[in-house]
Design a protein around this motif. Structure first.
Motif, PDB file in Angstrom:
ATOM      1  N   ARG A  16       0.829  -1.202   0.000  1.00  0.00           N
ATOM      2  CA  ARG A  16       0.000   0.000   0.000  1.00  0.00           C
ATOM      3  C   ARG A  16       0.861   1.249   0.000  1.00  0.00           C
ATOM      4  N   GLU A  17       1.904   1.259   0.788  1.00  0.00           N
ATOM      5  CA  GLU A  17       2.767   2.441   0.857  1.00  0.00           C
ATOM      6  C   GLU A  17       3.397   2.734  -0.500  1.00  0.00           C
ATOM      7  N   SER A  18       3.860   1.697  -1.183  1.00  0.00           N
ATOM      8  CA  SER A  18       4.578   1.928  -2.436  1.00  0.00           C
ATOM      9  C   SER A  18       3.651   2.328  -3.572  1.00  0.00           C
ATOM     10  N   VAL A  19       2.400   1.849  -3.580  1.00  0.00           N
ATOM     11  CA  VAL A  19       1.508   2.197  -4.684  1.00  0.00           C
ATOM     12  C   VAL A  19       0.847   3.559  -4.480  1.00  0.00           C
ATOM     13  N   MET A  20       0.828   4.045  -3.252  1.00  0.00           N
ATOM     14  CA  MET A  20       0.165   5.320  -2.984  1.00  0.00           C
ATOM     15  C   MET A  20       1.032   6.526  -3.342  1.00  0.00           C
ATOM     16  N   LYS A  21       2.316   6.353  -3.401  1.00  0.00           N
ATOM     17  CA  LYS A  21       3.174   7.502  -3.691  1.00  0.00           C
ATOM     18  C   LYS A  21       3.123   7.832  -5.179  1.00  0.00           C
ATOM     19  N   ASP A  22       3.410   9.084  -5.507  1.00  0.00           N
ATOM     20  CA  ASP A  22       3.392   9.540  -6.895  1.00  0.00           C
ATOM     21  C   ASP A  22       4.769   9.507  -7.546  1.00  0.00           C
ATOM     22  N   ALA A  23       5.803   9.812  -6.773  1.00  0.00           N
ATOM     23  CA  ALA A  23       7.160   9.902  -7.315  1.00  0.00           C
ATOM     24  C   ALA A  23       7.895   8.579  -7.137  1.00  0.00           C
ATOM     25  N   LEU A  24       8.705   8.239  -8.114  1.00  0.00           N
ATOM     26  CA  LEU A  24       9.536   7.038  -8.064  1.00  0.00           C
ATOM     27  C   LEU A  24      11.001   7.418  -8.241  1.00  0.00           C
ATOM     28  N   ALA A  25      11.869   6.708  -7.554  1.00  0.00           N
ATOM     29  CA  ALA A  25      13.303   6.901  -7.741  1.00  0.00           C
ATOM     30  C   ALA A  25      13.734   6.299  -9.072  1.00  0.00           C
ATOM     31  N   ASP A  26      14.866   6.782  -9.593  1.00  0.00           N
ATOM     32  CA  ASP A  26      15.387   6.245 -10.855  1.00  0.00           C
ATOM     33  C   ASP A  26      15.558   4.737 -10.785  1.00  0.00           C
ATOM     34  N   GLU A  27      16.075   4.239  -9.658  1.00  0.00           N
ATOM     35  CA  GLU A  27      16.316   2.800  -9.571  1.00  0.00           C
ATOM     36  C   GLU A  27      15.005   2.014  -9.537  1.00  0.00           C
TER      37      GLU A  27
ATOM     38  N   ALA B  51       9.478   5.429 -29.924  1.00  0.00           N
ATOM     39  CA  ALA B  51       9.797   6.825 -30.224  1.00  0.00           C
ATOM     40  C   ALA B  51      11.282   7.097 -30.025  1.00  0.00           C
ATOM     41  N   CYS B  52      11.860   6.497 -28.985  1.00  0.00           N
ATOM     42  CA  CYS B  52      13.300   6.669 -28.765  1.00  0.00           C
ATOM     43  C   CYS B  52      14.113   5.967 -29.848  1.00  0.00           C
ATOM     44  N   ALA B  53      13.673   4.768 -30.238  1.00  0.00           N
ATOM     45  CA  ALA B  53      14.392   4.031 -31.282  1.00  0.00           C
ATOM     46  C   ALA B  53      14.378   4.790 -32.606  1.00  0.00           C
ATOM     47  N   LEU B  54      13.310   5.535 -32.860  1.00  0.00           N
ATOM     48  CA  LEU B  54      13.204   6.316 -34.094  1.00  0.00           C
ATOM     49  C   LEU B  54      13.880   7.682 -33.965  1.00  0.00           C
ATOM     50  N   GLY B  55      14.408   7.994 -32.804  1.00  0.00           N
ATOM     51  CA  GLY B  55      15.061   9.289 -32.597  1.00  0.00           C
ATOM     52  C   GLY B  55      14.098  10.450 -32.446  1.00  0.00           C
ATOM     53  N   LEU B  56      12.840  10.158 -32.163  1.00  0.00           N
ATOM     54  CA  LEU B  56      11.837  11.213 -32.011  1.00  0.00           C
ATOM     55  C   LEU B  56      11.824  11.787 -30.596  1.00  0.00           C
ATOM     56  N   GLU B  57      12.308  11.015 -29.640  1.00  0.00           N
ATOM     57  CA  GLU B  57      12.424  11.460 -28.259  1.00  0.00           C
ATOM     58  C   GLU B  57      13.674  10.863 -27.649  1.00  0.00           C
ATOM     59  N   GLN B  58      14.045  11.380 -26.491  1.00  0.00           N
ATOM     60  CA  GLN B  58      15.182  10.859 -25.733  1.00  0.00           C
ATOM     61  C   GLN B  58      14.661  10.120 -24.505  1.00  0.00           C
ATOM     62  N   PRO B  59      15.367   9.116 -24.028  1.00  0.00           N
ATOM     63  CA  PRO B  59      14.907   8.378 -22.845  1.00  0.00           C
ATOM     64  C   PRO B  59      14.737   9.244 -21.600  1.00  0.00           C
ATOM     65  N   THR B  60      15.459  10.336 -21.535  1.00  0.00           N
ATOM     66  CA  THR B  60      15.348  11.215 -20.371  1.00  0.00           C
ATOM     67  C   THR B  60      14.162  12.168 -20.459  1.00  0.00           C
ATOM     68  N   ASP B  61      13.478  12.212 -21.594  1.00  0.00           N
ATOM     69  CA  ASP B  61      12.314  13.080 -21.758  1.00  0.00           C
ATOM     70  C   ASP B  61      11.120  12.538 -20.972  1.00  0.00           C
ATOM     71  N   ARG B  62      10.279  13.437 -20.489  1.00  0.00           N
ATOM     72  CA  ARG B  62       8.955  13.114 -19.952  1.00  0.00           C
ATOM     73  C   ARG B  62       9.011  12.068 -18.834  1.00  0.00           C
ATOM     74  N   ARG B  63       9.946  12.251 -17.933  1.00  0.00           N
ATOM     75  CA  ARG B  63      10.105  11.293 -16.839  1.00  0.00           C
ATOM     76  C   ARG B  63       8.837  11.192 -15.986  1.00  0.00           C
ATOM     77  N   GLU B  64       8.171  12.319 -15.748  1.00  0.00           N
ATOM     78  CA  GLU B  64       6.958  12.311 -14.938  1.00  0.00           C
ATOM     79  C   GLU B  64       5.874  11.454 -15.575  1.00  0.00           C
ATOM     80  N   ASP B  65       5.826  11.441 -16.914  1.00  0.00           N
ATOM     81  CA  ASP B  65       4.836  10.615 -17.594  1.00  0.00           C
ATOM     82  C   ASP B  65       5.095   9.135 -17.353  1.00  0.00           C
ATOM     83  N   VAL B  66       6.364   8.763 -17.288  1.00  0.00           N
ATOM     84  CA  VAL B  66       6.726   7.374 -16.989  1.00  0.00           C
ATOM     85  C   VAL B  66       6.227   7.000 -15.597  1.00  0.00           C
TER      86      VAL B  66
END
Length: 440
Positions: free
Chosen positions: A41-52, A147-162
């Motif tokens: 419950r604690e882990s699913v309720m939070k909005d932010a995730l660490a990179d790892e 999108a990243c494979a096609l070069g349309l975006e970078q993996p570091t883009d839109r982290r919040e969306d992930v």
């Protein structure tokens, strides 16, 4: 070593290293830097995730995606529908649009409401808020990888969306498994069994079952199921969006029951008229006797595999129900018997011919756009309906092709789609690290 032999190594083991099945699942979870596949419950309720945490979800899901793709029965192409093209473009469309839609759903329902949406899977059958779509909330992330494979975006883009997409999926999974103290997100970690339906639902199936006194009595049921499944596949443009398997569940006599939803109608598609007169969904519970010589595997795409493959010859009883419309209350789920099954099979056969004629009357571009519309709607429409937001999403232009999808269109609308899709699905390229960079 030939190219074919080299590629075969990647089919036998993920990235030529990690095996499929229970053994591979255990190896993958053991090496994760963060226990993101364990739901609390604690882990699913939070909005932010660490990179790892994000990268650990990606690492596990890369293997899980490979495990699903290598093992599932392939949906054969009809020769009319450009399925790889529409799926690939739909992934990009979902990545472009779903994060904002998921945020709107979460704002409307709240995190607890999202969990409750997942919990509905424990008591409702004949609903597309189901196990398959829990897993399918990764489809937008496949679009990110493309999108990243096609070069349309970078993996570091839109982290919040992930983060938004991962946490929405984890919340509905948490609700669906119904384990307030936590548990594993994926059925691969649960021995490839999807035991989600509550005991009261299973008891109804048991009490309602039609018992076959001789093997030939089951033949019409097998034919009915086959006819309905063929139509459901084509209605959903040759993909598994119209099927959802759960189980096997234990039965009071020591046997097992497998539960299958088949979806035969869906309002709002230009071809929905061909299904007039058919129910929205069928639910069938197939009962197997104690000691039946069958091994069951239900993967995370809600697809059952058995050894031997012809499992239906061992069915000794069945319960069959219809949900007449998508919003028919589950309490109104209606049991049907042999006569209505025969009529539905007849209607599905006639509807199949109408559907073939409709699809054949379209040109390739029209079928491509229809496939994108279906695939994009199917993975979020059920949740938006439940939240009362679907009409708003449509009015706001849900079906409009996004500029990111338009950028990918020249490459993905033709034969190159298969070249892009194979490494994404099988070679771990669906989930580039949020900490990675792509050379420009």
């Amino acid at each position: 070593m030939s190219a074919e032999e080299e590629f075969a190594k990647f089919l036998e083991n993920y990235l030529a290293q990690t095996p499929p099945g229970v053994e591979g699942d255990a190896q993958m979870r053991a090496r994760l830097a963060a226990p993101i596949t364990t739901l609390t419950r604690e882990s699913v309720m939070k909005d932010a995730l660490a990179d790892e945490e994000i990268d650990s979800w990606f690492e596990y899901f890369g293997w899980n995606l490979w495990d699903v793709i290598r093992s599932r029965a392939s949906e054969g192409e009809s020769g009319l529908i450009p399925r790889q093209q529409y799926e690939t473009l739909a992934f990009v469309q979902q990545w472009a649009t779903y994060p904002d839609l998921v945020r709107a759903l979460t704002a409307e329902l709240g995190p607890e409401g999202v969990i409750a949406l997942g919990r509905s899977m424990r008591t409702e059958v004949g609903s597309k808020v189901n196990f398959l779509r829990n897993w399918a909330f990764a489809c937008p992330l496949f679009g990110r990888g493309i999108a990243c494979a096609l070069g349309l975006e970078q993996p570091t883009d839109r982290r919040e969306d992930v983060e938004t997409l991962i946490q929405f999926a984890r919340r509905v999974m948490f609700g669906a498994w119904g384990e307030e103290e936590g548990g594993e997100a994926f059925c691969a970690s649960r021995g490839y069994r999807v035991e989600q339906l509550e005991q009261a639902v299973r008891e109804r199936f048991w009490e309602d079952r039609e018992v076959f006194s001789a093997p030939e009595e089951a033949k019409p049921v097998r034919q009915f199921n086959a006819q309905a499944e063929i139509f459901g596949f084509l209605f959903h443009y040759d993909c598994r969006a119209g099927v959802n398997d759960t189980g096997p569940y234990p039965t009071p006599d020591g046997g097992l029951v497998l539960v299958r939803d088949l979806f035969l109608s869906e309002p709002g598609y230009p071809w929905s008229h061909v299904a007039d007169g058919l129910p929205y969904a069928l639910t069938q519970a197939f009962f197997f006797p104690p000691g039946a010589p069958i091994e069951f595997v239900v993967n995370d795409l809600a697809t059952v595999f058995t050894t031997p493959a012809d499992y239906q010859k061992h069915v000794v009883a069945v319960s069959t129900y219809v949900r007449d419309t998508w919003d028919t209350p589950v309490d109104w789920l209606r049991q049907i018997g042999p006569e209505e099954r025969a009529q539905i099979a007849k209607d599905a056969s006639a509807a199949l011919m109408k559907l073939y004629a409709h699809i054949a009357g379209n040109d390739t571009d029209a079928n491509l756009r229809a496939g994108i519309r279906m695939y994009s709607r199917e993975m979020i429409m059920p949740h938006a309906r439940a939240a009362g937001l679907w009409d708003r999403f449509v009015a706001d232009g849900f079906d409009d092709i996004h500029p990111l999808t338009e950028q990918a269109w020249p490459t993905l609308s033709g034969p190159a789609a298969a070249e892009v899709l194979a490494p994404v699905l099988l070679l771990g390229q669906a989930f580039p690290s949020v900490r990675a960079t792509v050379a420009g």
